[in-house]
Design a protein around this motif. Structure first.
Motif, PDB file in Angstrom:
ATOM      1  N   GLU A   1      28.118  34.589  31.649  1.00  0.00           N
ATOM      2  CA  GLU A   1      28.274  34.364  33.083  1.00  0.00           C
ATOM      3  C   GLU A   1      29.053  33.087  33.348  1.00  0.00           C
ATOM      4  O   GLU A   1      30.018  33.073  34.117  1.00  0.00           O
ATOM      5  N   CYS A   2      28.654  32.020  32.713  1.00  0.00           N
ATOM      6  CA  CYS A   2      29.307  30.733  32.955  1.00  0.00           C
ATOM      7  C   CYS A   2      30.746  30.726  32.464  1.00  0.00           C
ATOM      8  O   CYS A   2      31.657  30.331  33.192  1.00  0.00           O
ATOM      9  N   LEU A   3      30.953  31.173  31.242  1.00  0.00           N
ATOM     10  CA  LEU A   3      32.297  31.119  30.658  1.00  0.00           C
ATOM     11  C   LEU A   3      33.250  32.092  31.329  1.00  0.00           C
ATOM     12  O   LEU A   3      34.372  31.723  31.695  1.00  0.00           O
ATOM     13  N   PHE A   4      32.828  33.340  31.506  1.00  0.00           N
ATOM     14  CA  PHE A   4      33.717  34.326  32.101  1.00  0.00           C
ATOM     15  C   PHE A   4      34.022  33.994  33.562  1.00  0.00           C
ATOM     16  O   PHE A   4      35.174  33.950  33.972  1.00  0.00           O
ATOM     17  N   PHE A   5      32.968  33.791  34.352  1.00  0.00           N
ATOM     18  CA  PHE A   5      33.198  33.612  35.779  1.00  0.00           C
ATOM     19  C   PHE A   5      33.848  32.275  36.115  1.00  0.00           C
ATOM     20  O   PHE A   5      34.501  32.157  37.150  1.00  0.00           O
ATOM     21  N   HIS A   6      33.716  31.286  35.264  1.00  0.00           N
ATOM     22  CA  HIS A   6      34.395  30.015  35.532  1.00  0.00           C
ATOM     23  C   HIS A   6      35.822  30.043  34.992  1.00  0.00           C
ATOM     24  O   HIS A   6      36.772  29.804  35.729  1.00  0.00           O
ATOM     25  N   PHE A   7      35.964  30.354  33.719  1.00  0.00           N
ATOM     26  CA  PHE A   7      37.274  30.223  33.087  1.00  0.00           C
ATOM     27  C   PHE A   7      38.194  31.426  33.298  1.00  0.00           C
ATOM     28  O   PHE A   7      39.407  31.280  33.294  1.00  0.00           O
ATOM     29  N   VAL A   8      37.653  32.608  33.492  1.00  0.00           N
ATOM     30  CA  VAL A   8      38.486  33.797  33.700  1.00  0.00           C
ATOM     31  C   VAL A   8      38.606  34.122  35.182  1.00  0.00           C
ATOM     32  O   VAL A   8      39.696  34.292  35.707  1.00  0.00           O
ATOM     33  N   ALA A   9      37.461  34.200  35.872  1.00  0.00           N
ATOM     34  CA  ALA A   9      37.479  34.573  37.289  1.00  0.00           C
ATOM     35  C   ALA A   9      37.770  33.387  38.205  1.00  0.00           C
ATOM     36  O   ALA A   9      38.055  33.579  39.387  1.00  0.00           O
ATOM     37  N   GLY A  10      37.660  32.167  37.676  1.00  0.00           N
ATOM     38  CA  GLY A  10      38.011  30.991  38.457  1.00  0.00           C
ATOM     39  C   GLY A  10      36.978  30.513  39.454  1.00  0.00           C
ATOM     40  O   GLY A  10      37.305  29.738  40.354  1.00  0.00           O
ATOM     41  N   HIS A  11      35.734  30.936  39.311  1.00  0.00           N
ATOM     42  CA  HIS A  11      34.690  30.471  40.229  1.00  0.00           C
ATOM     43  C   HIS A  11      34.322  29.029  39.893  1.00  0.00           C
ATOM     44  O   HIS A  11      34.178  28.679  38.724  1.00  0.00           O
ATOM     45  N   PRO A  12      34.153  28.191  40.911  1.00  0.00           N
ATOM     46  CA  PRO A  12      33.750  26.802  40.642  1.00  0.00           C
ATOM     47  C   PRO A  12      32.311  26.738  40.118  1.00  0.00           C
ATOM     48  O   PRO A  12      31.488  27.619  40.398  1.00  0.00           O
ATOM     49  N   TRP A  13      32.028  25.690  39.352  1.00  0.00           N
ATOM     50  CA  TRP A  13      30.682  25.519  38.800  1.00  0.00           C
ATOM     51  C   TRP A  13      29.631  25.494  39.905  1.00  0.00           C
ATOM     52  O   TRP A  13      28.534  26.023  39.740  1.00  0.00           O
ATOM     53  N   SER A  14      29.962  24.906  41.048  1.00  0.00           N
ATOM     54  CA  SER A  14      28.984  24.828  42.144  1.00  0.00           C
ATOM     55  C   SER A  14      28.578  26.224  42.622  1.00  0.00           C
ATOM     56  O   SER A  14      27.407  26.468  42.934  1.00  0.00           O
ATOM     57  N   ALA A  15      29.517  27.153  42.674  1.00  0.00           N
ATOM     58  CA  ALA A  15      29.198  28.523  43.086  1.00  0.00           C
ATOM     59  C   ALA A  15      28.332  29.211  42.034  1.00  0.00           C
ATOM     60  O   ALA A  15      27.405  29.958  42.369  1.00  0.00           O
ATOM     61  N   LEU A  16      28.623  28.970  40.766  1.00  0.00           N
ATOM     62  CA  LEU A  16      27.822  29.574  39.704  1.00  0.00           C
ATOM     63  C   LEU A  16      26.403  29.032  39.727  1.00  0.00           C
ATOM     64  O   LEU A  16      25.435  29.784  39.597  1.00  0.00           O
ATOM     65  N   LEU A  17      26.266  27.734  39.901  1.00  0.00           N
ATOM     66  CA  LEU A  17      24.933  27.124  39.933  1.00  0.00           C
ATOM     67  C   LEU A  17      24.145  27.552  41.169  1.00  0.00           C
ATOM     68  O   LEU A  17      22.914  27.594  41.121  1.00  0.00           O
ATOM     69  N   ALA A  18      24.832  27.870  42.248  1.00  0.00           N
ATOM     70  CA  ALA A  18      24.144  28.312  43.473  1.00  0.00           C
ATOM     71  C   ALA A  18      23.343  29.592  43.231  1.00  0.00           C
ATOM     72  O   ALA A  18      22.343  29.832  43.907  1.00  0.00           O
ATOM     73  N   ASN A  19      23.760  30.406  42.259  1.00  0.00           N
ATOM     74  CA  ASN A  19      23.018  31.639  41.957  1.00  0.00           C
ATOM     75  C   ASN A  19      21.639  31.369  41.373  1.00  0.00           C
ATOM     76  O   ASN A  19      20.835  32.288  41.252  1.00  0.00           O
TER      77      ASN A  19
END
Length: 137
Positions: free
Chosen positions: A86-104
Motif C-alpha cells: 500500500e505504502c510503496l505502490f500508492f506513494h511511488f507509483v500512484a503518486g499519493h502523498p504520505w499524508s493521504a496514505l496515513l489518513a486511512n
C-alpha cells in the motif's frame, strides 16, 4: 521442523492482493459514486474483510499452521506485505502523498482500513484455534 512461512504463503498473499484490487474496482464501478466516499470506503473495507477472510480460512484449512505462534507469524507476514504494498505502490507509483496514505489509518475519522489489517494479522491464529484437534473421525 516445518518453516512457518513459505512460498505458499507468498502465493496466497498474491491472490489476496488480486482480490483486494478487484474489490476496489467493484467499489469504483458499482457503488462508489452512489454514496459518500467515507461510506464507500467502509463498505469496501467490510467486503474486503469477508473476501480475504474466506481466502485465509480456506488456506488455513488446507495448509494448517504448525502452531498458534506460526499462525500469528503468517498473519503478521501477510499484514506487513499489505502495508508495504500500500505504502510503496500508492506513494511511488500512484503518486499519493504520505499524508493521504496515513489518513486511512485514522479510526476517529471513520477510516476503518486498520481493522482490515488487524483482521489479516489475527485471522490465521483464529482459524488455527477453531480447527478441530486430535484424530479425525
Amino acid at each position: 521442523m516445518k518453516r512457518p512461512i513459505g512460498l505458499r504463503h507468498v502465493g496466497l498473499w498474491c491472490l489476496m492482493l488480486l482480490v483486494a484490487i478487484a474489490n476496489g474496482g467493484a467499489r469504483d464501478l458499482l457503488y462508489g459514486d452512489r454514496m459518500s466516499e467515507l461510506a464507500a470506503h467502509q463498505l469496501s473495507t467490510a467486503i474486503g474483510m469477508v473476501l480475504l477472510g474466506a481466502l485465509m480460512w480456506g488456506f488455513c484449512r488446507r495448509h494448517p499452521p504448525a502452531s498458534d505462534r506460526a499462525a500469528l507469524a503468517i498473519g503478521v507476514f501477510w499484514m506487513s506485505l499489505t502495508v508495504a504494498f500500500e505504502c510503496l505502490f500508492f506513494h511511488f507509483v500512484a503518486g499519493h502523498p504520505w499524508s493521504a496514505l496515513l489518513a486511512n489509518y485514522d479510526l476517529s475519522a471513520g477510516r476503518i482500513w486498520v481493522l482490515l489489517l488487524l483482521w489479516v494479522a489475527l485471522a490465521p491464529s483464529l482459524f488455527f484455534r477453531l480447527q478441530p484437534k486430535g484424530p479425525g473421525p
